[in-house]
Motif scaffolding. Structure first.
Motif, PDB file in Angstrom:
ATOM      1  N   MET A   1      19.257  10.673   7.736  1.00 49.08           N
ATOM      2  CA  MET A   1      19.255  10.334   6.316  1.00 49.08           C
ATOM      3  C   MET A   1      18.323  11.278   5.553  1.00 49.08           C
ATOM      4  O   MET A   1      17.158  11.423   5.893  1.00 49.08           O
ATOM      5  N   ALA A   2      18.847  11.906   4.523  1.00 50.96           N
ATOM      6  CA  ALA A   2      18.091  12.914   3.776  1.00 50.96           C
ATOM      7  C   ALA A   2      17.202  12.268   2.721  1.00 50.96           C
ATOM      8  O   ALA A   2      17.485  11.179   2.229  1.00 50.96           O
ATOM      9  N   LEU A   3      16.123  12.983   2.353  1.00 49.85           N
ATOM     10  CA  LEU A   3      15.202  12.502   1.324  1.00 49.85           C
ATOM     11  C   LEU A   3      15.933  12.275   0.007  1.00 49.85           C
ATOM     12  O   LEU A   3      15.612  11.346  -0.739  1.00 49.85           O
ATOM     13  N   GLU A   4      16.924  13.117  -0.273  1.00 53.33           N
ATOM     14  CA  GLU A   4      17.682  12.967  -1.520  1.00 53.33           C
ATOM     15  C   GLU A   4      18.364  11.610  -1.597  1.00 53.33           C
ATOM     16  O   GLU A   4      18.536  11.041  -2.692  1.00 53.33           O
ATOM     17  N   GLN A   5      18.756  11.059  -0.455  1.00 54.51           N
ATOM     18  CA  GLN A   5      19.408   9.746  -0.444  1.00 54.51           C
ATOM     19  C   GLN A   5      18.424   8.644  -0.840  1.00 54.51           C
ATOM     20  O   GLN A   5      18.807   7.676  -1.493  1.00 54.51           O
ATOM     21  N   LEU A   6      17.155   8.803  -0.442  1.00 53.25           N
ATOM     22  CA  LEU A   6      16.142   7.820  -0.806  1.00 53.25           C
ATOM     23  C   LEU A   6      15.938   7.825  -2.321  1.00 53.25           C
ATOM     24  O   LEU A   6      15.884   6.768  -2.961  1.00 53.25           O
ATOM     25  N   ASP A   7      15.829   9.015  -2.888  1.00 56.66           N
ATOM     26  CA  ASP A   7      15.623   9.120  -4.331  1.00 56.66           C
ATOM     27  C   ASP A   7      16.859   8.645  -5.099  1.00 56.66           C
ATOM     28  O   ASP A   7      16.735   8.055  -6.186  1.00 56.66           O
ATOM     29  N   TYR A   8      18.033   8.881  -4.542  1.00 55.73           N
ATOM     30  CA  TYR A   8      19.257   8.383  -5.178  1.00 55.73           C
ATOM     31  C   TYR A   8      19.243   6.853  -5.205  1.00 55.73           C
ATOM     32  O   TYR A   8      19.598   6.241  -6.227  1.00 55.73           O
ATOM     33  N   ALA A   9      18.830   6.229  -4.096  1.00 62.02           N
ATOM     34  CA  ALA A   9      18.783   4.770  -4.039  1.00 62.02           C
ATOM     35  C   ALA A   9      17.799   4.223  -5.062  1.00 62.02           C
ATOM     36  O   ALA A   9      18.077   3.225  -5.744  1.00 62.02           O
ATOM     37  N   LEU A  10      16.641   4.869  -5.197  1.00 57.97           N
ATOM     38  CA  LEU A  10      15.651   4.422  -6.176  1.00 57.97           C
ATOM     39  C   LEU A  10      16.157   4.627  -7.601  1.00 57.97           C
ATOM     40  O   LEU A  10      15.891   3.805  -8.489  1.00 57.97           O
ATOM     41  N   MET A  11      16.907   5.689  -7.816  1.00 56.69           N
ATOM     42  CA  MET A  11      17.485   5.911  -9.134  1.00 56.69           C
ATOM     43  C   MET A  11      18.482   4.802  -9.472  1.00 56.69           C
ATOM     44  O   MET A  11      18.522   4.303 -10.605  1.00 56.69           O
ATOM     45  N   GLN A  12      19.259   4.385  -8.485  1.00 60.39           N
ATOM     46  CA  GLN A  12      20.277   3.365  -8.719  1.00 60.39           C
ATOM     47  C   GLN A  12      19.676   2.018  -9.109  1.00 60.39           C
ATOM     48  O   GLN A  12      20.331   1.214  -9.784  1.00 60.39           O
ATOM     49  N   VAL A  13      18.452   1.760  -8.684  1.00 65.10           N
ATOM     50  CA  VAL A  13      17.811   0.486  -9.038  1.00 65.10           C
ATOM     51  C   VAL A  13      16.814   0.652 -10.185  1.00 65.10           C
ATOM     52  O   VAL A  13      15.998  -0.232 -10.448  1.00 65.10           O
ATOM     53  N   GLY A  14      16.872   1.796 -10.855  1.00 63.66           N
ATOM     54  CA  GLY A  14      16.058   1.996 -12.054  1.00 63.66           C
ATOM     55  C   GLY A  14      14.613   2.331 -11.789  1.00 63.66           C
ATOM     56  O   GLY A  14      13.743   2.034 -12.622  1.00 63.66           O
ATOM     57  N   LEU A  15      14.312   2.992 -10.671  1.00 64.19           N
ATOM     58  CA  LEU A  15      12.925   3.308 -10.344  1.00 64.19           C
ATOM     59  C   LEU A  15      12.635   4.808 -10.359  1.00 64.19           C
ATOM     60  O   LEU A  15      11.644   5.247  -9.765  1.00 64.19           O
ATOM     61  N   THR A  16      13.468   5.574 -11.041  1.00 67.46           N
ATOM     62  CA  THR A  16      13.167   6.993 -11.206  1.00 67.46           C
ATOM     63  C   THR A  16      11.850   7.129 -11.975  1.00 67.46           C
ATOM     64  O   THR A  16      11.657   6.498 -13.017  1.00 67.46           O
ATOM     65  N   GLY A  17      10.953   7.944 -11.451  1.00 72.96           N
ATOM     66  CA  GLY A  17       9.632   8.102 -12.057  1.00 72.96           C
ATOM     67  C   GLY A  17       8.580   7.237 -11.402  1.00 72.96           C
ATOM     68  O   GLY A  17       7.386   7.417 -11.649  1.00 72.96           O
ATOM     69  N   TYR A  18       9.020   6.307 -10.546  1.00 74.03           N
ATOM     70  CA  TYR A  18       8.083   5.427  -9.839  1.00 74.03           C
ATOM     71  C   TYR A  18       8.091   5.686  -8.331  1.00 74.03           C
ATOM     72  O   TYR A  18       7.490   4.925  -7.564  1.00 74.03           O
ATOM     73  N   VAL A  52       0.821  -1.213   0.000  1.00 72.82           N
ATOM     74  CA  VAL A  52       0.000   0.000   0.000  1.00 72.82           C
ATOM     75  C   VAL A  52       0.853   1.260   0.000  1.00 72.82           C
ATOM     76  O   VAL A  52       0.339   2.359  -0.260  1.00 72.82           O
ATOM     77  N   LEU A  53       2.138   1.117   0.263  1.00 75.55           N
ATOM     78  CA  LEU A  53       3.033   2.269   0.283  1.00 75.55           C
ATOM     79  C   LEU A  53       3.725   2.426  -1.062  1.00 75.55           C
ATOM     80  O   LEU A  53       3.807   1.495  -1.851  1.00 75.55           O
ATOM     81  N   THR A  54       4.244   3.601  -1.308  1.00 83.01           N
ATOM     82  CA  THR A  54       5.030   3.860  -2.511  1.00 83.01           C
ATOM     83  C   THR A  54       6.482   3.424  -2.259  1.00 83.01           C
ATOM     84  O   THR A  54       6.883   3.210  -1.109  1.00 83.01           O
ATOM     85  N   PRO A  55       7.291   3.306  -3.315  1.00 78.73           N
ATOM     86  CA  PRO A  55       8.704   3.006  -3.102  1.00 78.73           C
ATOM     87  C   PRO A  55       9.381   3.992  -2.160  1.00 78.73           C
ATOM     88  O   PRO A  55      10.141   3.595  -1.270  1.00 78.73           O
ATOM     89  N   ARG A  56       9.105   5.289  -2.338  1.00 79.88           N
ATOM     90  CA  ARG A  56       9.726   6.282  -1.464  1.00 79.88           C
ATOM     91  C   ARG A  56       9.264   6.103  -0.023  1.00 79.88           C
ATOM     92  O   ARG A  56      10.063   6.207   0.923  1.00 79.88           O
ATOM     93  N   GLU A  57       7.981   5.821   0.181  1.00 76.66           N
ATOM     94  CA  GLU A  57       7.464   5.624   1.538  1.00 76.66           C
ATOM     95  C   GLU A  57       8.056   4.368   2.175  1.00 76.66           C
ATOM     96  O   GLU A  57       8.353   4.357   3.379  1.00 76.66           O
ATOM     97  N   ASN A  58       8.224   3.308   1.391  1.00 75.15           N
ATOM     98  CA  ASN A  58       8.858   2.103   1.923  1.00 75.15           C
ATOM     99  C   ASN A  58      10.281   2.394   2.391  1.00 75.15           C
ATOM    100  O   ASN A  58      10.681   1.966   3.479  1.00 75.15           O
ATOM    101  N   LEU A  59      11.024   3.132   1.584  1.00 85.55           N
ATOM    102  CA  LEU A  59      12.394   3.458   1.979  1.00 85.55           C
ATOM    103  C   LEU A  59      12.428   4.439   3.141  1.00 85.55           C
ATOM    104  O   LEU A  59      13.329   4.388   3.985  1.00 85.55           O
ATOM    105  N   HIS A  60      11.449   5.327   3.194  1.00 81.06           N
ATOM    106  CA  HIS A  60      11.378   6.284   4.307  1.00 81.06           C
ATOM    107  C   HIS A  60      11.180   5.535   5.616  1.00 81.06           C
ATOM    108  O   HIS A  60      11.769   5.887   6.654  1.00 81.06           O
ATOM    109  N   TRP A  61      10.350   4.492   5.586  1.00 81.32           N
ATOM    110  CA  TRP A  61      10.148   3.673   6.786  1.00 81.32           C
ATOM    111  C   TRP A  61      11.450   3.016   7.195  1.00 81.32           C
ATOM    112  O   TRP A  61      11.826   3.008   8.368  1.00 81.32           O
TER     113      TRP A  61
END
Length: 212
Positions: free
Chosen positions: A109-126, A92-101
C-alpha cells in the motif's frame, strides 16, 4: 442460492440475567448491506461484538463461507473490518501515522493511498497533526478513513456516523454501497435515517429474537 458469506444459527446471549436474544438466525450474502435494528438494550452492539470475535459470551453457531468459525477463525479475522463505538485511534500519533500502522497489514500500500483516504474524509491539511489535538469528529474520521484502504470483504460497523456531519454521512453511505456493488458485505447499526434505505436489508432484533 449460493453459500452465504456469513451464517448465524440459533444464537443465544444473556446479559445481567436478561436474555438479549435467543434462537437468532440470519444469513449475510456477498453484495448485501444489512442494518441491525432494535430498541435500546436489545443487543445490537453485543451482536456486532460477537460477530467480530470480540465477545465469546454466547451460545449458537457462526459459519464463514460455509465453515464453522471455530475451524477458520484466523481466515475470518483477516476477512473482517470492525468499526466500534470507540474510534480506535492512537492519540499520540498523527492521522497519517495511524493509517500507516493499519496499512502495515498490506506492505504494497502506497503513501499516496493513505493521503487519498484522509482526503476522502475531509482531513487534508491535518495529516501530520497529533490526533490528541483533533476534535472527536475528526478522530472519528481518521478511523473511518480505514474503509477507503480496507480489502476486507466483510465490514461490521457499529454506529459509524456518530459525530459525522451530513456530508460525511452521505460519503460513507456511498462508500458502503460501492463496497457491496463490488461483492463486499456490510453489517451496521445506526440511528441515522439512511438515504440508501431501499437498497439495504433490515433485521430487527426485537422481532427476530422476540426480545422486549
Amino acid at each position: 442460492m449460493s453459500t452465504p458469506r456469513l451464517k448465524i444459527e440459533n444464537l443465544f446471549c444473556e446479559r445481567d440475567e436478561r436474555v438479549l436474544f435467543e434462537a437468532l438466525c440470519f444469513e449475510v450474502h456477498a453484495g448485501e448491506v444489512i442494518q441491525i435494528e432494535g430498541q435500546n438494550g436489545s443487543g445490537k452492539t453485543t451482536l456486532l461484538r460477537i460477530l467480530s470475535g470480540l465477545s465469546s459470551h454466547f451460545e449458537g453457531d457462526i459459519y464463514w463461507q460455509g465453515e464453522h468459525l471455530e475451524k477458520c477463525a484466523s481466515e475470518y479475522r483477516e476477512a473482517l473490518l470492525y468499526f466500534g463505538h470507540q474510534p480506535g485511534v492512537k492519540a499520540v500519533l498523527t492521522p497519517r501515522e495511524n493509517l500507516h500502522w493499519y496499512a502495515s497489514l498490506h506492505p504494497d500500500m502506497a503513501l499516496e493511498q493513505l493521503d487519498y483516504a484522509l482526503m476522502q474524509v475531509g482531513l487534508t491539511g491535518y495529516e501530520d497533526v497529533p490526533c490528541h489535538t483533533l476534535s472527536a469528529g475528526q478522530n472519528r474520521r481518521v478511523s473511518l478513513a480505514r474503509l477507503y484502504l480496507s480489502r476486507a470483504p466483510l465490514w461490521i460497523l457499529d454506529e459509524p456516523f456518530t459525530a459525522i456531519d451530513k456530508q460525511g454521512v452521505a460519503a460513507q453511505e456511498a462508500l458502503m454501497m460501492a463496497h457491496a456493488e463490488q461483492g463486499g458485505s456490510v453489517i451496521l447499526t445506526t440511528h441515522h435515517e439512511l438515504a440508501m434505505g431501499d437498497k439495504i436489508r433490515r433485521l430487527n432484533l426485537d422481532q427476530l429474537a422476540g426480545t422486549l
